[in-house]
Design a protein around this motif. Structure first.
Motif, PDB file in Angstrom:
ATOM      1  N   ASP A  12     -12.736  40.990 -15.138  1.00  0.00           N
ATOM      2  CA  ASP A  12     -11.624  40.148 -15.127  1.00  0.00           C
ATOM      3  C   ASP A  12     -12.441  39.218 -13.472  1.00  0.00           C
ATOM      4  O   ASP A  12     -12.251  39.435 -12.734  1.00  0.00           O
ATOM      5  CB  ASP A  12     -10.701  39.993 -15.446  1.00  0.00           C
ATOM      6  N   LEU A  13     -11.634  37.452 -13.209  1.00  0.00           N
ATOM      7  CA  LEU A  13     -11.932  37.211 -12.170  1.00  0.00           C
ATOM      8  C   LEU A  13     -10.014  36.862 -12.507  1.00  0.00           C
ATOM      9  O   LEU A  13      -9.735  36.044 -13.369  1.00  0.00           O
ATOM     10  CB  LEU A  13     -12.619  36.127 -12.394  1.00  0.00           C
ATOM     11  N   LEU A  14     -10.009  36.604 -11.242  1.00  0.00           N
ATOM     12  CA  LEU A  14      -8.525  36.609 -10.983  1.00  0.00           C
ATOM     13  C   LEU A  14      -7.453  34.968  -9.694  1.00  0.00           C
ATOM     14  O   LEU A  14      -8.223  36.003  -9.149  1.00  0.00           O
ATOM     15  CB  LEU A  14      -6.809  37.729 -11.289  1.00  0.00           C
ATOM     16  N   ARG A  15      -7.227  34.351  -9.844  1.00  0.00           N
ATOM     17  CA  ARG A  15      -6.327  33.805  -8.576  1.00  0.00           C
ATOM     18  C   ARG A  15      -5.632  34.779  -7.832  1.00  0.00           C
ATOM     19  O   ARG A  15      -4.347  34.696  -8.886  1.00  0.00           O
ATOM     20  CB  ARG A  15      -6.021  32.063  -9.095  1.00  0.00           C
ATOM     21  N   ARG A  53      -0.491  42.791   1.764  1.00  0.00           N
ATOM     22  CA  ARG A  53      -1.492  44.163   1.067  1.00  0.00           C
ATOM     23  C   ARG A  53      -0.858  44.422  -0.842  1.00  0.00           C
ATOM     24  O   ARG A  53      -0.902  44.836  -1.613  1.00  0.00           O
ATOM     25  CB  ARG A  53      -0.868  44.994   1.788  1.00  0.00           C
ATOM     26  N   GLY A  54       0.445  44.156  -0.878  1.00  0.00           N
ATOM     27  CA  GLY A  54       1.178  44.436  -1.631  1.00  0.00           C
ATOM     28  C   GLY A  54       0.368  43.543  -3.352  1.00  0.00           C
ATOM     29  O   GLY A  54       0.254  44.061  -4.637  1.00  0.00           O
ATOM     30  N   ILE A  55       0.568  42.169  -2.935  1.00  0.00           N
ATOM     31  CA  ILE A  55       0.230  41.159  -3.844  1.00  0.00           C
ATOM     32  C   ILE A  55      -1.374  41.313  -4.086  1.00  0.00           C
ATOM     33  O   ILE A  55      -1.585  41.609  -4.929  1.00  0.00           O
ATOM     34  CB  ILE A  55       0.352  39.700  -2.957  1.00  0.00           C
ATOM     35  N   LEU A  56      -2.235  42.060  -3.341  1.00  0.00           N
ATOM     36  CA  LEU A  56      -3.486  42.183  -3.457  1.00  0.00           C
ATOM     37  C   LEU A  56      -3.766  43.490  -4.560  1.00  0.00           C
ATOM     38  O   LEU A  56      -4.619  43.280  -4.649  1.00  0.00           O
ATOM     39  CB  LEU A  56      -4.231  42.675  -2.395  1.00  0.00           C
ATOM     40  N   TYR A  57      -2.742  44.678  -4.047  1.00  0.00           N
ATOM     41  CA  TYR A  57      -2.426  45.466  -4.525  1.00  0.00           C
ATOM     42  C   TYR A  57      -2.332  45.511  -6.455  1.00  0.00           C
ATOM     43  O   TYR A  57      -2.896  45.839  -6.709  1.00  0.00           O
ATOM     44  CB  TYR A  57      -1.676  46.602  -4.515  1.00  0.00           C
ATOM     45  N   ALA A  59      -2.673  42.677  -7.304  1.00  0.00           N
ATOM     46  CA  ALA A  59      -3.277  41.277  -8.132  1.00  0.00           C
ATOM     47  C   ALA A  59      -4.506  42.092  -8.722  1.00  0.00           C
ATOM     48  O   ALA A  59      -5.047  42.394 -10.330  1.00  0.00           O
ATOM     49  CB  ALA A  59      -4.113  40.405  -7.574  1.00  0.00           C
ATOM     50  N   THR A  60      -5.352  43.029  -8.448  1.00  0.00           N
ATOM     51  CA  THR A  60      -6.518  43.898  -8.572  1.00  0.00           C
ATOM     52  C   THR A  60      -6.225  44.913  -9.396  1.00  0.00           C
ATOM     53  O   THR A  60      -6.933  44.622 -10.233  1.00  0.00           O
ATOM     54  CB  THR A  60      -7.238  44.624  -7.343  1.00  0.00           C
ATOM     55  N   ARG A  61      -4.805  45.528  -9.496  1.00  0.00           N
ATOM     56  CA  ARG A  61      -4.638  46.333 -10.487  1.00  0.00           C
ATOM     57  C   ARG A  61      -4.494  45.425 -11.756  1.00  0.00           C
ATOM     58  O   ARG A  61      -5.421  45.972 -12.729  1.00  0.00           O
ATOM     59  CB  ARG A  61      -3.502  46.903 -10.634  1.00  0.00           C
ATOM     60  N   PHE A  62      -3.695  44.165 -12.189  1.00  0.00           N
ATOM     61  CA  PHE A  62      -4.205  43.583 -12.919  1.00  0.00           C
ATOM     62  C   PHE A  62      -4.884  42.499 -13.510  1.00  0.00           C
ATOM     63  O   PHE A  62      -5.800  43.260 -14.535  1.00  0.00           O
ATOM     64  CB  PHE A  62      -3.108  42.075 -12.299  1.00  0.00           C
ATOM     65  N   ALA A  63      -6.358  42.718 -12.666  1.00  0.00           N
ATOM     66  CA  ALA A  63      -7.565  42.466 -12.780  1.00  0.00           C
ATOM     67  C   ALA A  63      -8.043  43.405 -13.760  1.00  0.00           C
ATOM     68  O   ALA A  63      -9.084  43.548 -14.408  1.00  0.00           O
ATOM     69  CB  ALA A  63      -8.213  42.051 -11.674  1.00  0.00           C
ATOM     70  N   ALA A  64      -8.387  44.437 -13.094  1.00  0.00           N
ATOM     71  CA  ALA A  64      -8.823  45.906 -13.279  1.00  0.00           C
ATOM     72  C   ALA A  64      -8.584  46.124 -14.966  1.00  0.00           C
ATOM     73  O   ALA A  64      -9.017  46.736 -15.665  1.00  0.00           O
ATOM     74  CB  ALA A  64      -8.208  46.752 -12.611  1.00  0.00           C
ATOM     75  N   SER A 117     -14.819  49.118 -10.798  1.00  0.00           N
ATOM     76  CA  SER A 117     -14.706  48.198  -9.642  1.00  0.00           C
ATOM     77  C   SER A 117     -14.133  46.977  -9.670  1.00  0.00           C
ATOM     78  O   SER A 117     -14.298  46.385  -9.863  1.00  0.00           O
ATOM     79  CB  SER A 117     -16.380  48.214  -9.131  1.00  0.00           C
ATOM     80  N   MET A 118     -13.410  47.358  -8.195  1.00  0.00           N
ATOM     81  CA  MET A 118     -12.738  46.000  -7.686  1.00  0.00           C
ATOM     82  C   MET A 118     -13.007  45.503  -6.693  1.00  0.00           C
ATOM     83  O   MET A 118     -14.019  46.024  -5.127  1.00  0.00           O
ATOM     84  CB  MET A 118     -11.344  46.107  -8.241  1.00  0.00           C
ATOM     85  N   THR A 119     -12.730  44.076  -6.419  1.00  0.00           N
ATOM     86  CA  THR A 119     -12.872  43.936  -5.025  1.00  0.00           C
ATOM     87  C   THR A 119     -11.551  42.690  -4.513  1.00  0.00           C
ATOM     88  O   THR A 119     -10.992  41.720  -5.967  1.00  0.00           O
ATOM     89  CB  THR A 119     -14.461  42.757  -4.981  1.00  0.00           C
ATOM     90  N   ASP A 120     -11.382  42.454  -3.609  1.00  0.00           N
ATOM     91  CA  ASP A 120     -10.706  41.051  -3.300  1.00  0.00           C
ATOM     92  C   ASP A 120     -11.034  40.775  -2.154  1.00  0.00           C
ATOM     93  O   ASP A 120     -12.066  41.111  -1.078  1.00  0.00           O
ATOM     94  CB  ASP A 120      -8.939  41.850  -3.030  1.00  0.00           C
ATOM     95  N   GLU A 121     -10.271  39.203  -2.453  1.00  0.00           N
ATOM     96  CA  GLU A 121     -10.786  37.912  -1.304  1.00  0.00           C
ATOM     97  C   GLU A 121      -9.431  37.471  -0.575  1.00  0.00           C
ATOM     98  O   GLU A 121      -8.372  37.787  -1.557  1.00  0.00           O
ATOM     99  CB  GLU A 121     -11.848  36.957  -1.398  1.00  0.00           C
TER     100      GLU A 121
END
Length: 145
Positions: A12-15, A53-57, A59-64, A117-121
């Motif tokens: 999954d790729l998420l904006r 950091r809360g938003i990125l957390y 977002a990464t959990r949503f994508a995972a 595996s997750m990554t964020d930018e």
């Protein structure tokens, strides 16, 4: 034990701005819908230190979870629910998927280990999940070369 056989793959790729908009509209109601109880605690700590950091957390959990639901072939349909699949970090920091309730029971009869595996930018997050097949049942006295 690893079987080596792959039963499913999901990505999954998420904006990030998509999650920001949903969170701005629904706040903690959205958090409670997407995150399990343990994830909610981590999210609250990260958000308290730095809202970004809360938003990125989140977002990464949503994508995972999206990637996981694709890998197991269910999408977000029963018994798969957002909060029954938590993505938490092991003591060394590596993420792992922890299942609960009917999803854990359903999964255990069909699949082996799940790898995530997750990554964020700044503006995008990505997740990749590989699901192992269950180990093959031992054969009765047959032998194959």
């Amino acid at each position: 034990m690893s079987t080596g056989a792959i039963a499913g793959i999901g990505t999954d790729l998420l904006r990030v701005d998509r999650i920001e908009r949903i969170y701005a509209r629904h706040g903690d109601r959205f958090v409670r819908r997407i995150l399990g109880a343990d994830e909610q605690l981590v999210h609250a700590r990260r958000r308290a230190r730095d809202p970004r950091r809360g938003i990125l957390y989140l977002a990464t959990r949503f994508a995972a979870k999206e990637a996981f639901s694709k890998a197991i072939g269910l999408g977000i349909h029963m018994p798969m629910t957002w909060s029954r699949a938590q993505v938490l970090n092991r003591p060394g920091g590596a993420p792992e998927i922890r299942l609960s309730g009917p999803l854990a029971d359903w999964y255990a009869t069909r699949f082996g280990r799940a790898h995530v595996s997750m990554t964020d930018e700044t503006d995008i997050v990505s997740a990749f999940v590989v699901i192992e097949a269950l180990p093959a049942a031992p054969h009765s006295k047959e032998h194959t070369a």
